[in-house]
Design a protein around this motif. Structure first.
Motif, short mmCIF file in Angstrom:
data_model
loop_
_atom_site.label_atom_id
_atom_site.label_comp_id
_atom_site.label_asym_id
_atom_site.label_seq_id
_atom_site.Cartn_x
_atom_site.Cartn_y
_atom_site.Cartn_z
N LEU A 117 4.11 -3.10 9.00
CA LEU A 117 5.47 -2.79 9.44
C LEU A 117 5.51 -1.45 10.15
CD1 LEU A 117 8.61 -3.24 9.31
CD2 LEU A 117 8.52 -2.05 7.10
N LYS A 118 6.09 -1.44 11.38
CA LYS A 118 6.22 -0.21 12.15
C LYS A 118 7.68 -0.10 12.62
CE LYS A 118 1.55 -1.09 13.84
NZ LYS A 118 0.70 -1.42 15.02
N GLU A 120 0.84 -1.19 0.00
CA GLU A 120 0.00 0.00 0.00
C GLU A 120 0.88 1.25 0.00
OE1 GLU A 120 -2.77 0.03 3.19
OE2 GLU A 120 -3.94 -1.67 2.43
N ARG A 121 0.62 2.16 -0.95
CA ARG A 121 1.40 3.38 -0.99
C ARG A 121 1.18 4.17 0.31
NH1 ARG A 121 1.69 7.94 -5.70
NH2 ARG A 121 2.67 6.19 -6.78
N PRO A 122 2.26 4.54 1.01
CA PRO A 122 2.10 5.27 2.28
C PRO A 122 1.80 6.74 2.04
CG PRO A 122 4.42 4.99 1.78
CD PRO A 122 3.66 4.26 0.69
N LYS A 157 3.88 6.36 9.36
CA LYS A 157 4.84 5.73 10.26
C LYS A 157 4.80 4.20 10.14
CE LYS A 157 6.35 9.48 12.40
NZ LYS A 157 5.62 10.49 11.63
N GLU A 158 3.89 3.72 9.30
CA GLU A 158 3.79 2.28 9.11
C GLU A 158 3.47 1.98 7.64
OE1 GLU A 158 -0.70 1.10 10.39
OE2 GLU A 158 0.65 1.61 12.05
N LEU A 159 3.78 0.75 7.24
CA LEU A 159 3.58 0.34 5.86
C LEU A 159 2.90 -1.03 5.84
CD1 LEU A 159 4.27 1.04 2.84
CD2 LEU A 159 6.28 -0.43 3.13
N MET A 175 6.21 -5.91 13.59
CA MET A 175 5.43 -6.39 12.45
C MET A 175 4.21 -7.13 12.98
SD MET A 175 8.47 -7.86 9.96
CE MET A 175 7.35 -8.19 8.59
N ASP A 176 3.03 -6.62 12.66
CA ASP A 176 1.79 -7.32 12.98
C ASP A 176 1.44 -8.21 11.80
OD1 ASP A 176 1.21 -6.32 15.60
OD2 ASP A 176 0.69 -4.40 14.68
#
Length: 539
Positions: A253-254, A225-227, A232-234, A261-262
């Motif tokens: 990703l944080k 997903e384009r941030p 602050k997360e991807l 990583m969740d």
């Protein structure tokens, strides 16, 4: 629509009465041109909202794949790429000025990894913007081939990527650092502030350490997903495929001091699997304080991780120091609803490694924290003999007791923490080192002491709160193949912690010995430390 397309309403006079057809005829031509595109745009917006890309999109793909026979990826790479050595492939460099999202000055950037060497199976990479998907196409213009004169970049067309790296500023606000890499099968590596790449994680492990052979599922396609400009997360999605399993994955990703990583996964089996490894971690242990290296290596220790840490559903903490065995060694720990497990690098002192090139003291620890109830199962630890540090010989993962039926979804969620300063520790005291071998041994009655010895140091947690006159005792037990000769517990005045010294004898040299130990307060029996769980491999 742009402002230029919309005309001011006061320029047109509308009939207030009359038939519907008369009112339609009275509408100016520009209005009719405006209404039709607007209607189509509304329909398109509805269509996109109804079918916007998300985790369920990937899960549907995984379910459909599972209902079909496995299709082996084609090997159609040009010979000049397919036959590259590992070193030659690494000489193909991604051009820093071509970083994806770099021109937009977004907080995250992507760089891509070229195929070749050990990585000859291409993956497809897509960008998701507003729910819409667009493939990121391979182009030789993204790479520098100057170190590989035998490669003609003009001959490379749509070969795909071996993987990609995600960059984000964690050590300095002005410089973007590598924080996550996906490359090879379902492997990925991450790191946080002040860390260097070390151990890896995987999407899934199948039949690891079985004589029938391990199956390595692979991520075949990714969506990122384009941030936003302040992100602050991807979010990264991935589709997994293998002969006996498929899966949909979502990684949030944080990056930071701890990179978090969740992970959300939906897994489908195509056929029978003996061991299904959930949240697998892969690392390297060559030698350490419990297993000294060869005399011609100036480094005291060489490892990416020095132990397996586990927290049971009841709250007990267990620490299993790693070894480099002479033969394959597989052990497991049964739990109901575990609270976490991880391969940790507890020793952070440069003096323990003395390696200016690889900086093992900066390798991250990786901690798996289940979300929800994982039920009954076991954490399995696989330790494989290795002659050098180029092989990942340590694997740990969760194996559920209940396996999903073919075609039925298995949903798993967990948090994966890549840590250094803030790495997970129990609230009680923890093991700082395990040393194997004797010190000075005087002969008694003309005979040399033939027992084996271990020294286990504990520090931190509850030990820091003990009064000066506290009576601390070590409790150590062995399985049937070990006979405890003595257990001595004493204060370590240098570190401020406590040490357990154990002497034991094997019953049978060709069998391992399992040991467990902990510290407790002799006044009342209160437990003061995590449980030290050690295995002496067969001689």
């Amino acid at each position: 629509m742009s402002d230029k397309t919309i005309m001011p309403l006061h320029t047109t006079s509308w009939p207030a009465t009359g038939s519907t057809s008369a009112r339609r005829a009275a509408r100016p031509s520009w209005w009719r041109r405006l209404v039709v595109p607007a209607t189509l745009m509304g329909l398109l917006a509805f269509h996109q909202a109804a079918f916007a890309f998300d985790f369920n999109t990937v899960a549907a793909r995984a379910k459909t794949l599972a209902s079909k026979s496995y299709k082996k990826p084609s090997d159609e790479l040009p010979k000049s790429i397919r036959d590259l050595s590992y070193e030659q492939a690494n000489q193909i460099r991604f051009r820093a000025d071509k970083a994806y999202w770099g021109a937009q000055k977004l907080p995250f950037e992507l760089s891509f990894i070229h195929l070749g060497g050990n990585f000859n199976e291409p993956v497809k990479v897509n960008e998701v913007v507003g729910g819409a998907v667009r493939e990121i196409n391979f182009s030789p213009a993204l790479f520098d081939y100057s170190a590989n004169r035998n490669i003609d970049p003009r001959s490379l067309r749509n070969i795909g990527f071996a993987g990609f790296r995600i960059r984000f500023p964690v050590n300095s606000a002005k410089v973007k650092d590598d924080v996550l890499t996906f490359q090879g099968a379902s492997y990925f590596r991450a790191m946080g502030k002040g860390q260097g790449y070390g151990l890896s994680a995987r999407g899934l492990a199948i039949d690891t350490a079985l004589y029938s052979g391990e199956e390595f599922p692979r991520f075949t396609e990714f969506w990122l997903e384009r941030p936003s400009a302040e992100a602050k997360e991807l979010v990264v999605y991935a589709l997994l495929d293998s002969p006996r399993a498929t899966g949909a994955y979502r990684f949030v990703l944080k990056p930071g001091v701890d990179t978090v990583m969740d992970v959300k996964a939906q897994i489908y089996l195509r056929g029978n699997v003996t061991k299904l490894g959930i949240a697998p971690l892969t690392s390297m242990f060559l030698f350490g304080e419990n297993q000294p290296g060869p005399g011609d290596d100036f480094r005291p220790e060489v490892h990416d991780s020095d132990g397996l840490l586990m927290q049971s559903g009841t709250g007990e903490w267990l620490w299993r120091p790693l070894v480099n065995p002479k033969r394959l060694l597989v052990t497991s720990f049964s739990f109901d609803n575990p609270l976490g497990f991880g391969l940790m690098q507890r020793d952070r002192d440069f003096s323990s490694y003395q390696d200016l090139d690889y900086n093992y003291q900066s390798r991250p620890s990786a901690w798996v924290e289940p979300k929800g109830k994982w039920g009954s199962g076991r954490v399995e630890l696989v330790q494989i003999p290795t002659p050098d540090e180029t092989n990942d010989n340590i694997v740990a993962y969760w194996i559920p007791n209940t396996m999903p039926k073919a075609g039925q979804p298995m949903n798993v969620e967990y948090r994966l923490l890549w840590q250094k300063e803030n790495e997970k520790r129990p609230p009680l005291a923890w093991v700082t080192q395990t040393r194997f071998g004797h010190g000075y041994r005087p002969k008694q009655d003309g005979k040399q002491d033939d027992s084996q010895a271990l020294a286990i140091d504990f520090d931190g947690g509850s030990l820091k709160k003990l009064p000066a006159n506290a009576r601390v005792e070590g409790v150590v037990e062995a399985d049937a193949n070990g006979k405890i000769a003595s257990v001595t517990t004493r204060k370590n005045d240098v570190t401020g912690g406590w040490r357990i010294e154990v002497k034991l004898r094997r019953v049978e040299d060709n069998k391992p010995v399992e040991l467990r130990g902990f510290l407790r307060n002799a006044n009342g029996g209160t437990t003061l430390s995590e449980t030290w769980s050690y295995i002496l491999p067969p001689n």
